[in-house]
Design an enzyme around this catalytic site. Structure first.
Site, short mmCIF file in Angstrom:
data_model
loop_
_atom_site.label_atom_id
_atom_site.label_comp_id
_atom_site.label_asym_id
_atom_site.label_seq_id
_atom_site.Cartn_x
_atom_site.Cartn_y
_atom_site.Cartn_z
N TYR A 100 -51.15 125.94 29.56
CA TYR A 100 -52.50 125.26 29.49
C TYR A 100 -52.34 124.00 30.84
CZ TYR A 100 -56.04 122.02 28.31
OH TYR A 100 -57.34 121.33 28.18
N SER A 104 -58.37 118.64 32.84
CA SER A 104 -57.64 117.99 31.82
C SER A 104 -56.61 116.97 32.30
CB SER A 104 -56.86 118.83 30.77
OG SER A 104 -56.01 118.34 29.77
#
Length: 252
Positions: A159, A146
């Site tokens: 995350y 990501s």
């Protein structure tokens, strides 16, 4: 088709495993892989959706219900791939979850769950497919990280930690496995129009995402095309490398 002596991205004769393939990016990757000549093992916890996607692809696809945090589950997936198609050439560690919270409000339980799915899962996957890839003479592993694995983002302590960790796992694995002809790269999507980020409320279409220089939210096919390239022999001299696909979001 060959352009300047380089092969077009194709996966003819190759067998790929794609996790989180019941919808979103994983579904797009699985469909594109099959269209490019691969046979594909789709995995997900969403069994009904995953079975439907595999059925719509046809004989080139099978579905396995799969918890990526389970080593036994990974052994089953690898065995199913060999039973169905005889080998394993490609692994796409696409499955993941996205949750946000400021670091002081994050819980230990949620932090550990995100790490288990987003980081330990890919580690177990790499370990499960390496023996088959060695037998095949090489392979390609693509880890879906990501932009949160490239820079800090508020509210992304858990995350972001998982995605920065996946970036490190990619680099180290690329070095460990290079002698076996196994390439390992990471892809770092920004805002992509998938069910996972639907709650974020991004406006779709051109001009709908001003934070990115290209002024739009990405679509799963944008990511799938890049993953196909990295899975194919067209990227045979690329390993240990990070690819942002974010409309220019992280260029500044």
């Amino acid at each position: 088709m060959v352009v300047s002596g380089r092969p077009e991205p194709r996966l003819d004769g190759k067998v790929a495993i794609v996790t989180g393939a019941a919808r979103g990016q994983g579904e797009s990757e699985a469909r594109l892989f099959a269209a490019a000549g691969a046979r594909v093992v789709l995995t997900d916890l969403l069994a009904d959706e995953g079975e439907a996607v595999a059925a719509s692809i046809g004989e080139a696809a099978v579905f396995v219900r799969h918890d990526v945090t389970s080593a036994d589950g990974w052994a089953e997936v690898a065995e199913r791939a060999r039973e169905a198609f005889g080998r394993i050439d490609v692994l796409v560690n696409n499955a993941g979850i996205w949750r946000t919270a400021p670091v002081d409000q994050e819980t230990e339980e949620r932090f550990e769950r995100i790490l288990r799915i987003n980081l330990v899962g890919p580690f177990l996957g790499i370990r499960a497919v390496v023996p088959s890839m060695r037998e095949a003479g090489g392979g390609s592993i693509v880890n879906i990280s990501s932009t949160a694995g490239l820079r800090g983002i508020p509210g992304h302590a858990a995350y972001g930690s998982s995605k920065f960790g996946l970036r490190g796992l990619t680099r180290s694995s690329a070095l460990d496995l290079a002698a076996d002809g196994i390439r390992v790269n990471s892809v770092h999507p920004g805002a992509i129009d998938t069910p996972m980020i639907a709650a974020a409320g991004y406006e779709r279409g051109a001009g709908g995402f001003d934070r990115a220089p290209l002024h739009r939210v990405g679509v799963p096919e944008d990511v799938a095309e890049l993953v196909l390239f990295l899975a194919s022999d067209a990227s045979s001299y690329i390993t240990g490398t990070e690819f942002a696909i974010d409309g220019g979001l992280t260029t500044g």
